[in-house]
Design a protein around this motif. Structure first.
Motif, PDB file in Angstrom:
ATOM      1  N   TYR A  72      -5.839   2.332  -1.372  1.00 48.31           N
ATOM      2  CA  TYR A  72      -5.656   1.197  -0.299  1.00 48.31           C
ATOM      3  C   TYR A  72      -4.699   1.638   0.862  1.00 48.31           C
ATOM      4  O   TYR A  72      -3.554   2.104   0.286  1.00 48.31           O
ATOM      5  CB  TYR A  72      -5.520  -0.229  -0.979  1.00 48.31           C
ATOM      6  CG  TYR A  72      -6.770  -0.786  -1.505  1.00 48.31           C
ATOM      7  CD1 TYR A  72      -7.220  -1.953  -1.034  1.00 48.31           C
ATOM      8  CD2 TYR A  72      -7.411  -0.104  -2.490  1.00 48.31           C
ATOM      9  CE1 TYR A  72      -8.366  -2.514  -1.843  1.00 48.31           C
ATOM     10  CE2 TYR A  72      -8.629  -0.725  -3.218  1.00 48.31           C
ATOM     11  CZ  TYR A  72      -8.960  -1.790  -2.613  1.00 48.31           C
ATOM     12  OH  TYR A  72     -10.253  -2.389  -3.210  1.00 48.31           O
ATOM     13  N   SER A  90      -6.861 -10.732  -6.541  1.00 46.48           N
ATOM     14  CA  SER A  90      -5.400 -10.686  -6.473  1.00 46.48           C
ATOM     15  C   SER A  90      -5.073 -11.957  -6.274  1.00 46.48           C
ATOM     16  O   SER A  90      -4.003 -12.522  -6.650  1.00 46.48           O
ATOM     17  CB  SER A  90      -5.021  -9.978  -4.906  1.00 46.48           C
ATOM     18  OG  SER A  90      -5.374  -8.520  -5.119  1.00 46.48           O
ATOM     19  N   LEU A 134      -3.082  -7.848  -0.167  1.00 47.28           N
ATOM     20  CA  LEU A 134      -3.087  -7.930  -1.364  1.00 47.28           C
ATOM     21  C   LEU A 134      -1.942  -8.414  -2.319  1.00 47.28           C
ATOM     22  O   LEU A 134      -2.058  -9.431  -3.104  1.00 47.28           O
ATOM     23  CB  LEU A 134      -3.703  -6.669  -2.380  1.00 47.28           C
ATOM     24  CG  LEU A 134      -4.931  -6.037  -1.960  1.00 47.28           C
ATOM     25  CD1 LEU A 134      -5.107  -4.824  -2.645  1.00 47.28           C
ATOM     26  CD2 LEU A 134      -6.177  -7.142  -2.184  1.00 47.28           C
ATOM     27  N   ALA A 160     -11.575  -7.317  -4.635  1.00 49.21           N
ATOM     28  CA  ALA A 160     -10.256  -7.028  -4.663  1.00 49.21           C
ATOM     29  C   ALA A 160      -9.367  -8.476  -4.065  1.00 49.21           C
ATOM     30  O   ALA A 160      -8.336  -8.584  -4.953  1.00 49.21           O
ATOM     31  CB  ALA A 160      -9.706  -5.896  -3.733  1.00 49.21           C
ATOM     32  N   ALA A 161      -9.769  -8.928  -3.059  1.00 44.98           N
ATOM     33  CA  ALA A 161      -9.141 -10.382  -2.820  1.00 44.98           C
ATOM     34  C   ALA A 161      -9.314 -11.355  -3.925  1.00 44.98           C
ATOM     35  O   ALA A 161      -8.339 -12.168  -4.149  1.00 44.98           O
ATOM     36  CB  ALA A 161     -10.107 -10.786  -1.576  1.00 44.98           C
ATOM     37  N   LEU A 202      -9.286  -7.144   4.635  1.00 44.92           N
ATOM     38  CA  LEU A 202      -9.421  -5.923   3.782  1.00 44.92           C
ATOM     39  C   LEU A 202     -10.512  -4.930   4.378  1.00 44.92           C
ATOM     40  O   LEU A 202     -10.373  -3.630   4.742  1.00 44.92           O
ATOM     41  CB  LEU A 202      -9.541  -6.124   2.480  1.00 44.92           C
ATOM     42  CG  LEU A 202      -8.654  -6.543   1.510  1.00 44.92           C
ATOM     43  CD1 LEU A 202      -9.115  -7.042  -0.015  1.00 44.92           C
ATOM     44  CD2 LEU A 202      -7.342  -5.706   1.491  1.00 44.92           C
ATOM     45  N   SER A 232      -3.418  -3.000   3.683  1.00 40.40           N
ATOM     46  CA  SER A 232      -4.624  -3.477   2.775  1.00 40.40           C
ATOM     47  C   SER A 232      -3.262  -3.911   1.407  1.00 40.40           C
ATOM     48  O   SER A 232      -3.699  -5.050   0.937  1.00 40.40           O
ATOM     49  CB  SER A 232      -5.498  -2.713   2.227  1.00 40.40           C
ATOM     50  OG  SER A 232      -6.561  -2.380   3.555  1.00 40.40           O
ATOM     51  N   THR A 233      -2.495  -2.940   1.148  1.00 41.64           N
ATOM     52  CA  THR A 233      -1.644  -3.424  -0.027  1.00 41.64           C
ATOM     53  C   THR A 233      -0.888  -4.505   0.306  1.00 41.64           C
ATOM     54  O   THR A 233      -0.539  -5.321  -0.498  1.00 41.64           O
ATOM     55  CB  THR A 233      -0.608  -1.993  -0.276  1.00 41.64           C
ATOM     56  OG1 THR A 233      -1.521  -1.090  -0.540  1.00 41.64           O
ATOM     57  CG2 THR A 233       0.173  -2.172  -1.467  1.00 41.64           C
TER      58      THR A 233
END
Length: 507
Positions: free
Chosen positions: A474, A454, A482, A450-451, A431, A478-479
């Motif tokens: 994002y 997820s 995730l 975020a990581a 990310l 990146s999406t």
């Protein structure tokens, strides 16, 4: 399971595809519900019919290609592959209506797949900036996918597919979140799956009725029957999707307290809950070391958040206690509901919430993350190794509820935690690198959050992806990162890691 009955790859692909096909056929039937909602709401029904037809059609095609029912050939390796494929493919069909219906906020396939993966894995993160602008059928499907994925699609398949009389045990053991003890349930595997789903449905109905009664009695006018179902099903799945853009903050304190109770209950091992409710074994629950540690984590986390809120002076009295208890419960159980924008709270609260993302609920619950039982075993492994460092010849067995845990289970626990942290670190790094590449403003802490959110199937994180935000900012890459983390978190990493080894494919 004999070697000659496997394919030359060492895995019986026919048995795998036969089983995946059976699951997809049943998943296709789930689209009937949003089709009816779209019909009554005056929305287009063809996207839902097309998605349901595609899922069931793919399932029938796989059944035809395998020619015969071969679920009795499901072994450990086949089970790993089935788990990985089902959780990859089901969100594909779940995302189809988002793209076909032309929802502006979900028109990009990568965003639609993210949303569907978040739904079925009961994560609760979203790329939708304005939830209220989604169509009624789309909102209903988001909530339904949450609920279906909470207890587990494969658990449901075991309950309804006659072909899973033999291979079901291995699949159920792999599907239930965290290390569980099926032998103590005392029923056939099919009966176990049916009992789990019956309990899940029953608790969802009770939670829905309790929340709806709050609205009927005028204690919370915003809690309509639809909102009651949406939030009860999401809370039981420990998911976090809400039709409200401000999540549970849209409701009265009494509704928030009810949801705290629902989340706490849903975070307990469902096998334990079944014994308590139907076999009157309440003492068994109170003596369970995992349940006690689970409660201890919740109390300590609530106290830390409460100390921060009282220090800041932003909250006081009952409101401070409620905000602390709600957010501690929501994040630790990986639900992801919110009653406030916790990104505005102080550093102690922020770090506490981040750490809670690595705790999780009990094994055998609908929650994600590492799970309380693994923390319990890790604590005792460390204590044993420290004792043996001082006294090398002393034998110190690791016990859980008074029973010695075998070394294989302890090694599996350590392996899972190491893989979990390794994948989390890779996801965070990915990310950050992608943010640098695209010029997106993403701090290191926000990337870590975020990581962690997820892979732990928590949902909201920090920064733009906070409780009142979304992952819309994002990039596509990146999406996708995730989305992969959500998938890995739901299948608990090991099945996928095993697939990447050479020995998995060898006879």
């Amino acid at each position: 399971m004999t070697a000659r009955r496997r394919s030359r790859l060492g895995v019986d692909l026919g048995a795998v595809f036969d089983l995946v096909g059976g699951v997809l056929r049943w998943v296709g039937l789930a689209f009937i519900a949003p089709t009816l909602v779209a019909l009554f709401a005056g929305e287009a029904i063809w996207p839902w019919l097309a998605a349901g037809g595609a899922a069931s059609g793919t399932g029938l095609l796989l059944d035809r290609l395998t020619h015969e029912r071969r679920a009795d050939r499901i072994g450990q390796r086949e089970g790993f592959l089935v788990i990985a494929l089902v959780w990859l493919l089901v969100p594909v069909f779940g995302a189809l209506p988002f793209v076909l219906s032309g929802e502006p906020q979900l028109s990009a396939p990568v965003d639609a797949y993210f949303e569907a993966m978040s739904g079925f894995t009961a994560t609760g993160g979203s790329v939708v900036p304005s939830i209220e602008e989604l169509g009624e059928a789309t909102q209903f499907w988001r909530q339904l996918s949450h609920w279906l994925g909470g207890m587990g699609i494969i658990v449901l398949a075991i309950a309804v597919l006659p072909r899973l009389r033999v291979g079901g045990r291995r699949l159920l053991q792999s599907e239930l979140a965290g290390p569980t003890e099926l032998e103590k349930f005392g029923a056939t595997i099919r009966e176990t799956a049916r009992n789990l789903w019956s309990l899940y449905v029953g608790l969802t109905l009770v939670a829905t009725l309790v929340l709806a009664s709050v609205g009927w009695l005028g204690l919370d006018p915003a809690m309509t029957p639809w909102q009651a179902f949406a939030h009860a099903s999401s809370a039981m799945a420990l998911g976090g999707f809400s039709p409200q853009g401000e999540s549970v903050a849209a409701f009265a304190p009494i509704s928030q307290w009810i949801l705290v109770v629902v989340m706490v209950v849903a975070g307990i091992n469902f096998l334990r809950l079944f014994n308590v409710i139907f076999k009157q074994r309440a003492k068994e629950l109170l003596r369970d070391e995992e349940v006690r540690l689970y409660g201890g984590f919740l109390l300590v986390a609530t106290a830390l958040l409460l100390a921060e809120l009282l220090r800041s002076g932003d909250y006081a009295g009952e409101e401070a206690v409620r905000q602390s208890a709600f957010q501690a419960t929501s994040i630790m159980t990986t639900t992801g509901f919110a009653t406030a924008d916790y990104t505005l709270w102080g550093s102690l609260a922020t770090v506490t919430l981040l750490l809670l993302m690595f705790v999780g609920a009990s094994a055998g619950s609908t929650g994600g993350s590492i799970k309380v039982v693994r923390h319990l075993l890790l604590f005792r492994i460390v204590r044993r190794d420290l004792a043996q460092a001082a006294h090398p010849h002393v034998v110190v067995p690791v016990r859980k509820n008074g029973i010695v845990v075998d070394e294989q289970a302890l090694r599996s626990t350590v392996l899972f935690v190491l893989l979990y942290l390794f994948v989390f670190a890779l996801g965070s790094l990915g990310l950050v690198i992608d943010a640098e590449r695209t010029g997106v403003e993403l701090s290191a802490f926000d990337a870590i959050g975020a990581a962690a959110s997820s892979i732990g199937n928590v949902g909201p994180a920090f920064g733009d992806a906070g409780p009142y935000g979304s992952f819309a900012s994002y990039s596509n890459l990146s999406t996708a990162i995730l989305t992969a983390l959500m998938w890995l978190g739901r299948v608990e990493i090991v099945p996928v890691a095993v697939l990447l080894t050479r020995t998995f494919w060898r006879p």
